[in-house]
Design a protein around this motif. Structure first.
Motif, short mmCIF file in Angstrom:
data_model
loop_
_atom_site.label_atom_id
_atom_site.label_comp_id
_atom_site.label_asym_id
_atom_site.label_seq_id
_atom_site.Cartn_x
_atom_site.Cartn_y
_atom_site.Cartn_z
N LEU A 275 0.82 -1.20 0.00
CA LEU A 275 0.00 0.00 0.00
C LEU A 275 0.86 1.25 0.00
O LEU A 275 0.75 2.08 -0.90
CB LEU A 275 -0.92 0.01 1.23
N ASN A 276 1.71 1.40 1.01
CA ASN A 276 2.49 2.63 1.14
C ASN A 276 3.56 2.45 2.21
O ASN A 276 3.42 1.62 3.11
CB ASN A 276 1.57 3.80 1.52
N SER A 277 4.60 3.25 2.11
CA SER A 277 5.57 3.37 3.19
C SER A 277 5.32 4.73 3.84
O SER A 277 5.59 5.78 3.23
CB SER A 277 7.00 3.28 2.66
N TYR A 278 4.82 4.70 5.06
CA TYR A 278 4.49 5.93 5.78
C TYR A 278 5.72 6.43 6.52
O TYR A 278 6.20 5.76 7.45
CB TYR A 278 3.34 5.69 6.75
N SER B 184 -7.80 2.23 12.96
CA SER B 184 -8.94 2.49 13.84
C SER B 184 -10.18 1.75 13.38
O SER B 184 -10.42 1.57 12.19
CB SER B 184 -9.22 4.00 13.85
N THR B 185 -10.98 1.34 14.35
CA THR B 185 -12.32 0.82 14.08
C THR B 185 -13.28 2.00 13.91
O THR B 185 -12.93 3.14 14.23
CB THR B 185 -12.81 -0.04 15.24
N PRO B 186 -14.52 1.77 13.46
CA PRO B 186 -15.50 2.86 13.44
C PRO B 186 -15.71 3.47 14.82
O PRO B 186 -15.86 4.69 14.95
CB PRO B 186 -16.77 2.18 12.92
N PHE C 142 -12.23 -0.12 8.39
CA PHE C 142 -11.15 0.36 9.24
C PHE C 142 -10.63 1.66 8.64
O PHE C 142 -10.79 1.91 7.43
CB PHE C 142 -10.00 -0.64 9.32
N ILE C 143 -9.98 2.48 9.46
CA ILE C 143 -9.33 3.70 8.99
C ILE C 143 -7.83 3.57 9.24
O ILE C 143 -7.41 3.26 10.36
CB ILE C 143 -9.85 4.95 9.73
N ILE C 144 -7.03 3.80 8.22
CA ILE C 144 -5.58 3.84 8.36
C ILE C 144 -5.17 5.32 8.35
O ILE C 144 -5.30 6.00 7.34
CB ILE C 144 -4.87 3.08 7.22
N THR C 145 -4.73 5.80 9.52
CA THR C 145 -4.46 7.23 9.68
C THR C 145 -3.00 7.45 10.06
O THR C 145 -2.55 6.99 11.11
CB THR C 145 -5.35 7.83 10.79
N VAL D 242 -9.80 4.89 4.21
CA VAL D 242 -10.83 4.00 4.72
C VAL D 242 -10.80 2.71 3.89
O VAL D 242 -10.87 2.76 2.66
CB VAL D 242 -12.22 4.66 4.64
N VAL D 243 -10.70 1.56 4.59
CA VAL D 243 -10.66 0.26 3.91
C VAL D 243 -11.73 -0.64 4.50
O VAL D 243 -12.26 -0.39 5.59
CB VAL D 243 -9.27 -0.41 4.03
N GLU D 244 -12.07 -1.71 3.81
CA GLU D 244 -13.06 -2.65 4.32
C GLU D 244 -12.51 -3.38 5.55
O GLU D 244 -11.29 -3.61 5.64
CB GLU D 244 -13.47 -3.65 3.25
#
Length: 291
Positions: free
Chosen positions: A170-173, A181-183, A205-208, A221-223
């Motif tokens: 996906l990415n290198s942050y 995070s969950t909802p 889920f949220i990847i922040t 936001v991902v499933e």
């Protein structure tokens, strides 16, 4: 009826409400078990609680009909970690501050106990995030209601979090850290780092990223069926991982996989408790905050 209660320290202004709660429970002959820290605090400040049943670790929690959390959202997150896969319904009485999760005010304790006794409530099933690792972390309590977080341990250099979604890169942050995070957790740490608010039953889920070096990197936001694998590189050769309120330092060789847990947190909600009402109230939506 059997009720377990976990709590933290509270202000003196809450004393009459807590005393009233134990009076109500005693009058109704409710069997009560207290967490060891909460029992010690009640004894210290001289609040009678009539219960001799105490649990010191999750395995000692008895098979309660419901569990009450006395405190704020952090206390409720701790309580959920005590319950785990047993999925005992839990409700939070807000003697803390914000109260996105602990939504019952102390003034309504009598109403709450009456509702519990008469099964006049609904159950809100909330998704949990779970952590899989090549090392034993968090003593088996490898799940969280709000979020899983990676952060740097030093004060100067960033960390790099190589992130894979369903085994695809996906990415290198390059950042101070990363939140999954969950909802439910979307109104917590993720929100303060620029993440979106999700309604509780969104299947996502949220990847922040936390303070990313590249400003074009944004929350994603991902499933919630996605499997998220994380590899971390750091100049200090270690980093901090957190599940809700639990955290520890691990080294770079620690392999991390995040996925949806195979059980849920079952939150008790009063019939007049609405997430949208809570959202408007806690975030002051609709109010003119310019001055």
């Amino acid at each position: 009826m059997k009720i377990a209660i976990h709590g933290r320290n509270f202000n003196e202004s809450a004393r009459p409400f807590i005393e009233n709660m134990f009076n109500e429970l005693s009058r109704r002959n409710v069997e009560v078990q207290l967490s060891k820290p909460f029992r010690a605090f009640l004894d210290q400040i001289g609040i009678p609680h009539y219960s001799e049943l105490v649990y010191d670790k999750p395995a000692e929690l008895f098979q309660a009909d419901e569990v009450i959390s006395m405190g704020g959202d952090g206390t409720l997150l701790e309580t959920v970690s005590h319950i785990g896969k047993r999925q005992i319904p839990v409700i939070g009485i807000n003697v803390g501050r914000l109260g996105f999760l602990a939504t019952v005010s102390p003034e309504r304790i009598s109403d709450l106990i009456n509702s519990l006794e008469n099964d006049q409530y609904r159950i809100d099933e909330r998704t949990l995030v779970t952590l899989e690792s090549n090392t034993d972390v968090f003593d088996g309590l490898n799940f969280g209601l709000n979020d899983f977080t990676i952060t740097k341990t030093d004060t100067s250099s960033m960390i790099t979090v190589h992130t894979y979604l369903n085994d695809e890169f996906l990415n290198s942050y390059w950042a101070d850290g990363l939140i999954v995070s969950t909802p439910t957790g979307s109104t917590g740490y993720s929100l303060s780092c620029g993440g979106p608010v999700l309604v509780p039953h969104s299947q996502n889920f949220i990847i922040t990223p936390i303070s990313p070096h590249n400003l074009n990197v944004r929350p994603l936001v991902v499933e919630d069926t996605a499997v998220i694998k994380l590899e971390v590189k750091s100049r200090s050769n270690n980093f901090l991982i957190s599940l809700d309120a639990r955290s520890l330092i691990v080294d770079e060789n620690t392999q991390l996989t995040i996925r949806k847990a195979d059980f849920t947190a079952r939150l008790i909600k009063m019939f007049d408790d609405s997430f949208l009402n809570t959202l408007r109230s806690k975030l002051s939506w609709g109010l003119d905050m310019r001055n």
